[in-house]
Design an enzyme around this catalytic site. Structure first.
Site, mmCIF file in Angstrom:
data_model
loop_
_atom_site.group_PDB
_atom_site.id
_atom_site.type_symbol
_atom_site.label_atom_id
_atom_site.label_comp_id
_atom_site.label_asym_id
_atom_site.label_seq_id
_atom_site.Cartn_x
_atom_site.Cartn_y
_atom_site.Cartn_z
ATOM 1 N N ASP A 40 6.560 23.801 51.633
ATOM 2 C CA ASP A 40 7.298 24.927 52.231
ATOM 3 C C ASP A 40 6.319 25.878 52.906
ATOM 4 O O ASP A 40 5.107 25.734 52.770
ATOM 5 C CB ASP A 40 8.105 25.658 51.142
ATOM 6 C CG ASP A 40 7.275 25.997 49.914
ATOM 7 O OD1 ASP A 40 6.442 25.164 49.509
ATOM 8 O OD2 ASP A 40 7.437 27.105 49.359
ATOM 9 N N ASP A 53 3.004 20.893 42.402
ATOM 10 C CA ASP A 53 3.180 21.719 43.592
ATOM 11 C C ASP A 53 2.521 20.984 44.761
ATOM 12 O O ASP A 53 1.809 19.995 44.574
ATOM 13 C CB ASP A 53 2.589 23.115 43.359
ATOM 14 C CG ASP A 53 3.221 24.161 44.269
ATOM 15 O OD1 ASP A 53 3.939 23.770 45.222
ATOM 16 O OD2 ASP A 53 2.996 25.364 44.051
ATOM 17 N N GLY A 70 7.016 32.661 47.258
ATOM 18 C CA GLY A 70 6.525 33.863 47.940
ATOM 19 C C GLY A 70 6.581 35.116 47.095
ATOM 20 O O GLY A 70 6.609 36.230 47.624
HETATM 21 N N1 GUN Z 1 3.272 28.779 44.128
HETATM 22 C C1 GUN Z 1 3.412 30.109 44.106
HETATM 23 N N2 GUN Z 1 4.230 30.502 45.129
HETATM 24 C C2 GUN Z 1 4.597 29.403 45.777
HETATM 25 C C3 GUN Z 1 5.444 29.156 46.918
HETATM 26 O O1 GUN Z 1 6.006 30.072 47.519
HETATM 27 N N3 GUN Z 1 5.604 27.862 47.295
HETATM 28 C C4 GUN Z 1 5.001 26.830 46.630
HETATM 29 N N4 GUN Z 1 5.219 25.580 47.026
HETATM 30 N N5 GUN Z 1 4.218 27.036 45.566
HETATM 31 C C5 GUN Z 1 4.012 28.308 45.154
#
Ligand code: GUN
Length: 723
Positions: A143, A108, A210
């Protein structure tokens, strides 16, 4: 840990040309069994990617690989980037070595940290470049997180900004697979906008973002809406990942709606507070004397003994237990897809948790068409009264329904009034209502009071009244079915309590049903067949007729006509024409085995187990010659009509594939030039070349949107090629 060339005992890299591709090898409606091709192996979906905190490894990633068979995990590139020691090692040895995991690593980007802490100091391009530099398999762009408390304008700005950041992120990622998250908060319109905008770009995977606060607040109804709004607007060939979703109770519903990947730290976070993740909700270790489910992690230890442990030790054992339960529920979902029962699993789970039930009831009452309910009953009516969004979701719901198939083996197990709202039942009824046409103009006889097989109970009786002008239907718990289709699933194989068949006919419901068949203003004659004593004379008297001569041939013809119309989309007059000259090879139990034409060619074979019908090449030639509409151009996947009477859908394949398909090889995605928009998974299709000549017959595995977008996997299972 030092690894040569960045891996140790790792899985083989996928074929170079397949890198980043996703294929489906099994489905149940919109739920799919897939394979995602990556540089560290082919990942089978749906699956869970456990979250690994590179600083705190409660369960060693190596153990996840070795002991639990976990093929992929997710970690946070922002955390690695921020910690100098981790960053240095990751850049030098690669992320697989840093984490000590040979499988697929997704990272992430720091978006979640910006949601939790307000901001992150890394740049959009910089964080993608970093993920690429440390050799991740699947990176994530930065994002903008959309919170549920944001206004429409704020969320729209975040959606637009995320789309704006995509270009540079995709360019920077280059060959590295990249996640393009879908945002949109609680606004379905913005979820759709985000899905369409991001879906048009060259991402490998689309996570739904989200949703963590929505799940934390158990707003599962909103989650269902988000899922429907996103999935029905995303390209089908991209896997969908549920960001931060790791509670097993959510898996069946989300998998049934097309989720492919999940990630979560829940197994550790819940373990730290002594909470156990169960498929039906959360349990507390402080409240239990016995384990709700026995798993390897706790097989030799009691809850009391675990409670007595030191915190760290307790967290490890409960994390393992939570992970085992979570993996088990994911396996159960995959098996349910294979069995064609994923919706039923979601339905069952919905009864185990009130918030999940609310989500499920919203799904089956708000988007679903009321006209598809054979009988309205209490719980559903109540949910409908508070529902305010009927009609608004019809298109999204259509997306779900149109991919449904009727399971060919096994029975339809009765699950109360929810049964009527199963999307595959709705699809079966939709097909029936739109393709079946009445051929008689007299009164309507409704046989009721007994379960299938009806032919054994009243087959002879029907023979004796067939030549009259009565239209014959059977009342089933799933609505009326014309006599010609009395052996067809799902109507013919319903497993449920006896009273289901004993219910007295409800005239208003029957009239409404008949209206769906295009039958209006006819007298309805209910005929109770629960008692077979003197049945024939009783029925002749009730209908006011003399016993007729037996007329089995017309009845047999009518059965084949009905099957050709409903299951192969043949025009009724054409089907009648085919059957007029046909002869039938019968089984020992008096059912049609083969349909033979005047020149002794074998055209069709009804399938005795579930009432379907299979085409032979000669049968397909007949149907091919009857086509009245032009060959399809392109895919027209937005057109959801079933185009009754247009015949079995055509799939036009490219010239390179033709010789292989003629030999009986399957049609692969990527070799399809066009298909009819009314193609549906599991239906018989005619495979033709670019000149419209018949090449083979087969069973479609995909919708037209999938035929348009997939480049890997089987599109049509070929039954027989035309040499
Ligand atoms: N991890 C939990 N929710 C999100 C999200 O909305 N975007 C990203 N990039 N990681 C997340």
């Amino acid at each position: 840990m030092k690894w040569q060339d960045g891996r140790r005992d790792g899985p083989a890299k996928c074929r170079e040309k397949d890198l980043g591709r996703f294929e489906i090898y099994g489905r149940d409606g919109q739920a799919r069994l897939g394979k995602l091709h990556t540089a560290h192996g082919v990942l089978e979906t749906p699956c869970l990617l456990p979250v690994i905190n590179p600083n705190i490894r409660t369960i060693e990633p190596r153990e996840m690989w070795d002991k639990y068979g976990i093929q992929a995990l997710i970690t946070n590139s922002y955390v690695i980037w921020k910690h100098e020691n981790l960053k240095e090692e990751a850049l030098k040895e690669g992320v697989h070595s840093l984490i000590d995991f040979p499988g697929v690593i997704m990272t992430d980007s720091g978006t979640f940290q910006s949601y939790v802490y307000g901001d992150v100091e890394v740049g959009v391009e910089e964080i993608v470049q970093f993920q690429k530099d440390i050799g991740v398999d699947i990176a994530t762009m930065l994002d903008i997180f959309t919170r549920p408390d944001m206004t429409f304008a704020q969320v729209e700005k975040a959606v637009d900004e995320t789309i704006r950041r995509s270009d540079i992120s995709i360019k920077t990622a280059n060959e590295t697979m990249l996640n393009g998250p879908i945002q949109g908060g609680l606004f379905p319109e913005l979820r759709s906008k985000s899905a369409r905008g991001m879906g048009a770009l060259d991402f490998s995977i689309h996570p739904i973002g989200g949703i963590v606060p929505i799940m934390e607040q158990q707003k599962y109804r909103d989650l269902a809406k988000i899922m429907l709004a996103c999935k029905s607007n995303l390209p089908p060939n991209k896997p969908v990942h549920m960001f931060g979703c790791g509670h097993p109770m959510l898996f069946p519903m989300l998998v049934a709606m097309g989720a492919d990947l999940f990630d979560s730290a829940a197994y550790v976070l819940f373990a730290r507070d002594g909470r156990l993740l169960m498929p039906w909700g959360t349990e507390k270790i402080s409240n239990i004397e016995e384990w709700p489910i026995i798993m390897p992690a706790i097989a030799n230890i009691t809850p009391a003994e675990v409670r007595a442990m030191k915190k760290q030790e307790r967290t490890v054992i409960l994390s393992k237990y939570n992970l085992e339960i979570t993996l088990q529920e994911m396996s159960r979902c995959r098996q349910a897809i294979r069995d064609g029962t994923i919706w039923r699993l979601a339905e069952r789970r919905s009864h185990q948790h009130p918030a999940l039930r609310e989500a499920f009831l919203w799904l089956v009452t708000n988007p679903a068409r009321s006209s598809m309910e054979p009988i309205i009953m209490d719980e559903v009516s109540a949910a409908k009264e508070i529902g305010t969004e009927r009609g608004k979701w019809e298109e999204n719901w259509d997306w779900l329904v149109n991919a449904q198939t009727t399971p060919r083996n096994g029975s339809e197990s009765w699950g109360g009034q929810d049964t009527h709202h199963r999307p595959h039942i709705e699809m079966a009824r939709k097909r029936l209502f739109s393709r079946w046409k009445s051929r008689k103009s007299g009164d309507v006889v409704i046989f009721h009071g007994a379960s299938a097989p009806w032919r054994e109970r009243i087959g002879e009786l029907v023979d004796r009244i067939w030549s009259t002008d009565f239209e014959l239907f059977v009342q089933t718990p799933l609505g009326l079915v014309p006599w010609g289709l009395e052996d067809l699933n799902p109507w013919a194989h319903i497993e449920g309590p006896d009273w289901l068949w004993k219910r007295k006919p409800n005239f208003a419901a029957i009239q409404r049903e008949l209206g769906m068949f295009g039958i209006h203003n006819r007298r309805i004659i209910p005929v109770d067949i629960s008692d077979t004593e003197e049945l024939h004379s009783r029925v002749f008297k009730q209908l006011g007729i003399e016993p007729k001569e037996r007329t089995p041939i017309e009845k047999l013809q009518a059965q084949v006509v009905d099957k050709l119309c409903v299951l192969c989309n043949v025009d009724q007059d054409d089907a009648i024409g085919i059957c007029e000259d046909a002869t039938f090879v019968m089984s020992r139990t008096g059912r049609i085995r083969n349909v033979i034409d005047a020149s002794e060619s074998h055209l069709f074979s009804p399938r005795l187990a579930e009432g379907g019908i299979s085409l032979t090449v000669d049968g397909a030639r007949v149907l091919h010659a009857l086509r009245k509409v032009p060959a399809p151009i392109g895919f027209n996947s937005a057109d959801k009509s079933l185009y009754p009477g247009n015949g079995p859908a055509w799939v036009i394949i490219d010239d390179d594939a033709e010789p292989f398909v003629r030999e009986g090889r399957n049609v692969m995605h990527g070799f399809i030039l066009a298909c009819d928009s009314w193609i549906r998974p599991d239906e018989s299709v005619l495979i033709v070349n670019s000149s419209g000549e018949l090449v083979a017959i087969g069973r479609s595995q995909a919708t037209s949107g999938e035929m348009e977008s997939f480049t890997k996997g089987i599109a049509v299972k070929v039954r027989e090629g035309c040499p």
